[in-house]
Scaffold this active site. Structure first.
Site, mmCIF file in Angstrom:
data_model
loop_
_atom_site.group_PDB
_atom_site.id
_atom_site.type_symbol
_atom_site.label_atom_id
_atom_site.label_comp_id
_atom_site.label_asym_id
_atom_site.label_seq_id
_atom_site.Cartn_x
_atom_site.Cartn_y
_atom_site.Cartn_z
ATOM 1 N N HIS A 241 0.812 -1.222 0.000
ATOM 2 C CA HIS A 241 0.000 0.000 0.000
ATOM 3 C C HIS A 241 0.849 1.277 0.000
ATOM 4 O O HIS A 241 0.726 2.124 -0.880
ATOM 5 C CB HIS A 241 -0.884 0.060 1.251
ATOM 6 C CG HIS A 241 -1.816 -1.078 1.472
ATOM 7 N ND1 HIS A 241 -2.944 -1.295 0.714
ATOM 8 C CD2 HIS A 241 -1.812 -2.063 2.409
ATOM 9 C CE1 HIS A 241 -3.609 -2.343 1.174
ATOM 10 N NE2 HIS A 241 -2.936 -2.840 2.199
HETATM 11 C C1 BDR Z 1 -3.383 1.115 5.133
HETATM 12 O O1 BDR Z 1 -3.685 0.768 6.484
HETATM 13 C C2 BDR Z 1 -2.500 0.393 7.173
HETATM 14 O O2 BDR Z 1 -2.637 -0.848 7.766
HETATM 15 C C3 BDR Z 1 -1.399 0.332 6.153
HETATM 16 O O3 BDR Z 1 -0.186 0.809 6.700
HETATM 17 C C4 BDR Z 1 -1.875 1.180 5.015
HETATM 18 O O4 BDR Z 1 -1.455 2.510 5.163
HETATM 19 C C5 BDR Z 1 -4.028 0.097 4.223
HETATM 20 O O5 BDR Z 1 -5.423 0.131 4.347
#
Ligand code: BDR
Ligand code: CA
Length: 314
Positions: A241
């Site tokens: 992500h």
């Molecule tokens: C986002 O939520 C967090 O767990 C991760 O770091 C990322 O930024 C994904 O939904």
């Protein structure tokens, strides 16, 4: 390009931090910490320790929001521990950094950099958007001069990962995210629409394993924890992500972008959902660009190669 990373560190945040240090033409001038995957305090500590591990202890770490605008405190839930481990970085114990915490609060740090560097600055936020919203509230004009604002968060064309409608970062502070999108500042949204297409697997980190340094061992352990735990159904593979939000700031050509005036649902079962703003639907000018397509394989290759090169440099 000067860069500030706003992180709720978090394994994929840690990978974004490493990616920033690995990228040529990027100068990481600061990291601002926010609550989210971990508490704000843990985020500060993880950022300081990671920077020291990666030979960048001199990069300042500023402390930001400890909780959402509409809350008075915050504790990460089971959902976060499952994905990121008890300490946010896959239960990997890092040597404690001796670098001091920056004396300037996160939002002020971001605004000061915006005033100084304007179009030469990129701000990439990969946690709840509280620090970014605070910075815009502090000095909207300075933030409007920033060259690129890219966020990891939201889900426009796919379901959420926290609720059927909402992505975790937006869900953690819907009011702040709504404020950011409705500010009219140009924001690139890198949400689940694209990040779920970029997954890291064992084969991708094999070349990191071949590097015999403490930093390589730590990043391998974090990535391994992450790809085994990120997907709720136990399917192997962790979505990259947060590094992808950085990629959108440095290499927007790798994405298909949809111009939209965004807002966030703050009431009812849709709370935290990113949607088009009906109030601004017919405005000719669209302030946000939502990443809806990405060259996924090329990105995963570029990302893993860049981290390998960084680790090999020692
Ligand atoms: C986002 O939520 C967090 O767990 C991760 O770091 C990322 O930024 C994904 O939904
Ligand atoms: Ca994050």
């Amino acid at each position: 390009m000067k860069l500030i990373l706003d992180l709720d560190t978090g394994i994929d945040d840690a990978l974004a931090l490493a990616y920033a240090l690995a990228l040529p033409d990027v100068e990481l001038i600061g990291v601002t910490a926010v609550f989210g995957n971990v508490t704000r305090e843990r985020s500060v500590e993880n950022n300081r320790n990671l920077l020291a591990l990666l030979g960048a202890a001199g990069v300042p770490v500023a402390s930001g929001a400890a909780h959402a605008w509409a809350a008075e405190s915050y504790q990460p839930g089971e959902f976060k521990y499952r994905i990121h481990g008890g300490n946010g970085i896959g239960n990997v114990a890092l040597p404690a950094s001796t670098a001091p915490v920056c004396g300037t609060p996160a939002a002020e740090f971001i605004v000061e950099a915006a005033r100084r560097f304007g179009g030469g600055l990129a701000v990439v936020a990969t946690g709840p958007l509280t620090n970014l919203a605070d910075a815009i509230r502090l000095d909207r004009a300075a933030m409007a001069s920033v060259g690129a604002i890219s966020i990891m968060g939201g889900a426009l064309t796919v379901p959420g990962n926290r609720t059927p409608f909402a992505e975790a970062n937006i869900c953690d502070d819907p009011e702040a995210a709504k404020y950011v999108f409705e500010s009219g500042l140009p924001v690139t949204m890198v949400g689940l629409d694209v990040t779920m297409q970029t997954k890291i697997l064992e084969k991708d980190i094999a070349r990191w394993r071949a590097i015999d340094t403490p930093a390589a061992a730590a990043l391998v352990a974090m990535a391994e924890y992450y790809y085994k735990n990120e997907s709720e159904d136990g399917t192997l593979g962790g979505a990259i992500h947060d590094p992808l939000a950085l990629e959108a700031a440095v290499n927007p050509a790798a994405f298909s972008m949809l111009p939209v005036n965004l807002t966030v649902v703050t009431e009812g079962p849709g709370r935290g959902r990113t949607v088009g703003d009906m109030e601004r639907l017919c405005d000719a000018e669209k302030s946000a660009r939502v990443a809806v397509g990405v060259g996924a394989a090329a990105f995963v290759e570029k990302f893993c190669g860049a981290i390998a090169d960084l680790l090999a440099r020692g």
